[in-house]
Motif scaffolding. Structure first.
Motif, PDB file in Angstrom:
ATOM      1  N   UNK A 101     -28.044  52.274   8.207  1.00  0.00           N
ATOM      2  CA  UNK A 101     -26.600  52.169   8.012  1.00  0.00           C
ATOM      3  C   UNK A 101     -26.003  51.403   9.182  1.00  0.00           C
ATOM      4  N   UNK A 102     -25.170  50.405   8.880  1.00  0.00           N
ATOM      5  CA  UNK A 102     -24.589  49.659   9.989  1.00  0.00           C
ATOM      6  C   UNK A 102     -23.712  48.517   9.550  1.00  0.00           C
ATOM      7  N   UNK A 103     -23.203  47.798  10.543  1.00  0.00           N
ATOM      8  CA  UNK A 103     -22.419  46.595  10.309  1.00  0.00           C
ATOM      9  C   UNK A 103     -22.823  45.568  11.359  1.00  0.00           C
ATOM     10  N   UNK A 104     -23.338  44.430  10.915  1.00  0.00           N
ATOM     11  CA  UNK A 104     -23.850  43.392  11.800  1.00  0.00           C
ATOM     12  C   UNK A 104     -22.902  42.197  11.831  1.00  0.00           C
ATOM     13  N   UNK A 105     -22.892  41.507  12.950  1.00  0.00           N
ATOM     14  CA  UNK A 105     -22.230  40.213  13.050  1.00  0.00           C
ATOM     15  C   UNK A 105     -23.296  39.172  12.702  1.00  0.00           C
ATOM     16  N   UNK A 106     -23.090  38.419  11.637  1.00  0.00           N
ATOM     17  CA  UNK A 106     -24.114  37.502  11.149  1.00  0.00           C
ATOM     18  C   UNK A 106     -23.590  36.069  11.113  1.00  0.00           C
ATOM     19  N   UNK A 107     -24.514  35.134  11.203  1.00  0.00           N
ATOM     20  CA  UNK A 107     -24.180  33.711  11.153  1.00  0.00           C
ATOM     21  C   UNK A 107     -25.335  32.977  10.501  1.00  0.00           C
ATOM     22  N   UNK A 108     -25.086  32.269   9.402  1.00  0.00           N
ATOM     23  CA  UNK A 108     -26.175  31.529   8.758  1.00  0.00           C
ATOM     24  C   UNK A 108     -26.595  30.327   9.600  1.00  0.00           C
ATOM     25  N   UNK A 109     -27.805  29.896   9.390  1.00  0.00           N
ATOM     26  CA  UNK A 109     -28.310  28.703  10.066  1.00  0.00           C
ATOM     27  C   UNK A 109     -27.520  27.481   9.610  1.00  0.00           C
ATOM     28  N   UNK A 110     -27.170  26.619  10.556  1.00  0.00           N
ATOM     29  CA  UNK A 110     -26.402  25.418  10.221  1.00  0.00           C
ATOM     30  C   UNK A 110     -27.216  24.518   9.306  1.00  0.00           C
ATOM     31  N   UNK A 111     -26.598  23.954   8.272  1.00  0.00           N
ATOM     32  CA  UNK A 111     -27.336  23.052   7.379  1.00  0.00           C
ATOM     33  C   UNK A 111     -27.786  21.801   8.118  1.00  0.00           C
ATOM     34  N   UNK A 112     -28.868  21.205   7.640  1.00  0.00           N
ATOM     35  CA  UNK A 112     -29.421  20.024   8.292  1.00  0.00           C
ATOM     36  C   UNK A 112     -28.396  18.906   8.408  1.00  0.00           C
ATOM     37  N   UNK A 113     -27.530  18.784   7.404  1.00  0.00           N
ATOM     38  CA  UNK A 113     -26.536  17.721   7.431  1.00  0.00           C
ATOM     39  C   UNK A 113     -25.580  17.846   8.600  1.00  0.00           C
ATOM     40  N   UNK A 114     -25.228  19.084   8.964  1.00  0.00           N
ATOM     41  CA  UNK A 114     -24.317  19.294  10.093  1.00  0.00           C
ATOM     42  C   UNK A 114     -24.977  18.874  11.398  1.00  0.00           C
ATOM     43  N   UNK A 115     -26.242  19.203  11.550  1.00  0.00           N
ATOM     44  CA  UNK A 115     -26.967  18.822  12.763  1.00  0.00           C
ATOM     45  C   UNK A 115     -27.116  17.304  12.824  1.00  0.00           C
ATOM     46  N   UNK A 116     -27.370  16.679  11.682  1.00  0.00           N
ATOM     47  CA  UNK A 116     -27.512  15.218  11.649  1.00  0.00           C
ATOM     48  C   UNK A 116     -26.208  14.546  12.068  1.00  0.00           C
ATOM     49  N   UNK A 117     -25.078  15.068  11.581  1.00  0.00           N
ATOM     50  CA  UNK A 117     -23.784  14.490  11.969  1.00  0.00           C
ATOM     51  C   UNK A 117     -23.544  14.676  13.461  1.00  0.00           C
ATOM     52  N   UNK A 118     -23.971  15.825  13.993  1.00  0.00           N
ATOM     53  CA  UNK A 118     -23.784  16.070  15.413  1.00  0.00           C
ATOM     54  C   UNK A 118     -24.651  15.122  16.239  1.00  0.00           C
ATOM     55  N   UNK A 119     -25.820  14.765  15.734  1.00  0.00           N
ATOM     56  CA  UNK A 119     -26.668  13.785  16.429  1.00  0.00           C
ATOM     57  C   UNK A 119     -25.953  12.431  16.520  1.00  0.00           C
ATOM     58  N   UNK A 120     -25.249  12.060  15.471  1.00  0.00           N
ATOM     59  CA  UNK A 120     -24.494  10.808  15.499  1.00  0.00           C
ATOM     60  C   UNK A 120     -23.384  10.869  16.542  1.00  0.00           C
ATOM     61  N   UNK A 121     -22.709  12.015  16.629  1.00  0.00           N
ATOM     62  CA  UNK A 121     -21.667  12.182  17.634  1.00  0.00           C
ATOM     63  C   UNK A 121     -22.253  12.090  19.033  1.00  0.00           C
ATOM     64  N   UNK A 122     -23.411  12.726  19.247  1.00  0.00           N
ATOM     65  CA  UNK A 122     -24.058  12.669  20.557  1.00  0.00           C
ATOM     66  C   UNK A 122     -24.385  11.219  20.931  1.00  0.00           C
ATOM     67  N   UNK A 123     -24.905  10.472  19.964  1.00  0.00           N
ATOM     68  CA  UNK A 123     -25.248   9.077  20.240  1.00  0.00           C
ATOM     69  C   UNK A 123     -23.999   8.284  20.605  1.00  0.00           C
ATOM     70  N   UNK A 124     -22.910   8.532  19.874  1.00  0.00           N
ATOM     71  CA  UNK A 124     -21.679   7.795  20.143  1.00  0.00           C
ATOM     72  C   UNK A 124     -21.094   8.135  21.507  1.00  0.00           C
TER      73      UNK A 124
END
Length: 501
Positions: free
Chosen positions: A279-302
């Motif tokens: 019995x409980x209540x957890x703070x959860x967060x799904x794994x970021x989709x690959x597309x979000x990480x790919x967009x962030x890679x573009x931002x890092x490069x820029x």
């Protein structure tokens, strides 16, 4: 996730405070507690009703006495709503064992349930407010000040009922044992981050405080090994300068991160206890989709942030320096991957591992250490107390569980709305007399559908605003430094807006 931390110094100009007061009115933020809730709080402050293991009500005189533990708190200067106090010590290796010794963390959490009666007016108001709201000039508390900054707060040299965690770690910082119980505690010292950092750097700290760095660094190593994400996002601070006010970025101190590791450790231990009990209540967060990480890679490069292909997102974050403009800008953009967090309730059967995970923590995690400022933590404490004792959770906890995720979602949305509005207002207030001026800025984001619109970070002052070229103009140069002209800054009506100069 809030975009920025921000606070106003005591010297901040009066018009800004007036604008913030008007903002609270527009957002319909409560400026007082209902009389019945306030009366309940004042009564509880005089005589807390401490829940006992058998469902009865105990008193401070019948609680286990743990006031011999020399606990201390670490909070921002001036804070009075003190949720946590700690005492850190070494554990010797077992006699005759070749193993190395470890550590013991005593972590006292304010016992909100001893001051809030389930089903009462104060409980109802807490479910309405959900969280303490932080404005740059003041906070709107979850509980009346007589509790949050008085009888329930772990203020120094005061006996307080608390939920006392005992967390045993091995020599590598791995959690090996957890117990939690109610006890009467007394903090000995109220410390702040700058002071703690100073004496740690000077090597003048006594062992219980010196161990904060030692344990904190070990837990950071465990965090790296898990592949967890730790964003060192700079704070935005209003400071007085030559008789006027400006914004500056301030990187969090290492002591802040080490202190946060103790809270994180407790939240992970709480999740393990609740999962084991069913019995409980957890703070959860799904794994970021690959597309979000790919967009962030573009931002890092820029932005010129070096992100080798073999380096994970979590590993990259730890190499960044928030004092560098491009790194600070990238860290702000990284918060987008942490959106989508929620709460997962279970009663009877623990959820599958994938559904119990907090992707940024890279482990199951629960909000457990801030019950004076966040509603759900009061319930987490009760669930963990029951799990540690091998008992069933109280009925009032089980009854409230199904509605908590939605309540927390709405409360978190309100807190984020407040933060966004405060950022916009403060930035506009500080730049309202500089419309038409030209500033040097870094283009940190452009809209995918319309690259003539985007976001810039000014180099000085520390302002983030929108920028847009003419419809027929060229695309904004992501990651490039450009001059921009302030086109608009109207506090309370229009946030700062720039055009390329």
């Amino acid at each position: 996730m809030p975009r920025l931390h921000m606070h106003v110094t005591d010297a901040a100009e009066a018009p800004l405070r007036v604008a913030l007061h008007e903002l609270r009115g527009r957002l319909e933020i409560p400026d007082h507690f209902p009389p019945t809730a306030q009366a309940e709080a004042e009564s509880a402050a005089r005589a807390p009703r401490i829940p006992a293991a058998d469902g009865a009500v105990a008193t401070e005189h019948t609680l286990e006495d743990a006031t011999d533990l020399p606990l201390f708190t670490i909070d921002p200067p001036g804070s009075l709503d003190l949720d946590q106090a700690m005492f850190l010590s070494r554990r010797p290796a077992p006699r005759g064992s070749k193993a190395r010794g470890g550590y013991r963390v005593h972590y006292a959490i304010a016992d909100a349930a001893s001051f809030v009666t389930p089903g009462g007016a104060l409980d109802a108001e807490a479910h309405h407010r959900v969280t303490t709201l932080y404005f740059p000039d003041e906070r709107v508390p979850l509980h009346p000040y007589v509790l949050s900054e008085g009888a329930a707060s772990l203020l120094p040299d005061r006996d307080r009922p608390a939920v006392l965690w005992q967390l045993d770690l091995d020599a590598d910082g791995v959690l090996t044992g957890t117990s939690v119980r109610r006890a009467l505690v007394r903090s000995r010292a109220k410390l702040d981050y700058a002071g703690v950092q100073r004496i740690l750097d000077d090597d003048t700290a006594e062992e219980p405080l010196a161990l904060l760095r030692e344990i904190g660094q070990l837990r950071e190593e465990r965090e790296v090994a898990r592949g967890a994400i730790s964003l060192n996002v700079p704070e935005q601070e209003i400071v007085e300068q030559d008789g006027c006010y400006t914004l500056e970025y301030r990187a969090p101190l290492p002591a802040y991160a080490w202190n946060a590791q103790i809270s994180l450790l407790t939240g992970m231990a709480a999740a393990e206890l609740m999962l084991a009990s069913g019995t409980g209540i957890l703070r959860t967060l799904p794994t970021a989709p690959d597309g979000s990480v790919a967009r962030l890679r573009l931002t890092a490069r820029a932005l010129g942030v070096d992100w080798p292909h073999h380096t994970s997102y979590a590993a990259l974050i730890r190499t960044l320096d928030p004092r560098r403009a491009t790194h600070a800008a990238f860290l702000q953009e990284c918060t987008a991957l942490l959106r989508g967090a929620g709460y997962t309730v279970f009663d009877g059967t623990a959820p599958p591992a994938a559904e119990a995970l907090h992707a940024a923590v890279a482990a199951p995690y629960a909000h457990a250490t801030a019950p004076l400022r966040r509603l759900v933590d009061r319930y987490t404490s009760e669930l963990c107390l029951a799990a540690s004792a091998g008992a069933a959770p109280p009925d009032w906890v089980r009854t409230a569980l199904p509605a908590l995720p939605r309540e927390m979602e709405l409360g978190t949305q309100r807190a984020n709305q407040v933060e966004r509005a405060c950022v916009d207002l403060v930035e506009a207030a500080l730049l309202r007399d500089r419309v038409g001026e030209i500033f040097e800025a870094l283009v940190v984001e452009i809209q995918e559908k319309d690259p003539t619109h985007g976001t810039v970070h000014l180099y000085d002052p520390a302002v983030i605003g929108t920028v847009e070229t003419a419809p027929e103009g060229p695309a904004l140069p992501l990651g490039h430094r450009i001059p921009v002209r302030l086109a608009e800054a109207e506090p309370g009506h229009h946030p700062v807006r720039f055009t390329p100069a």
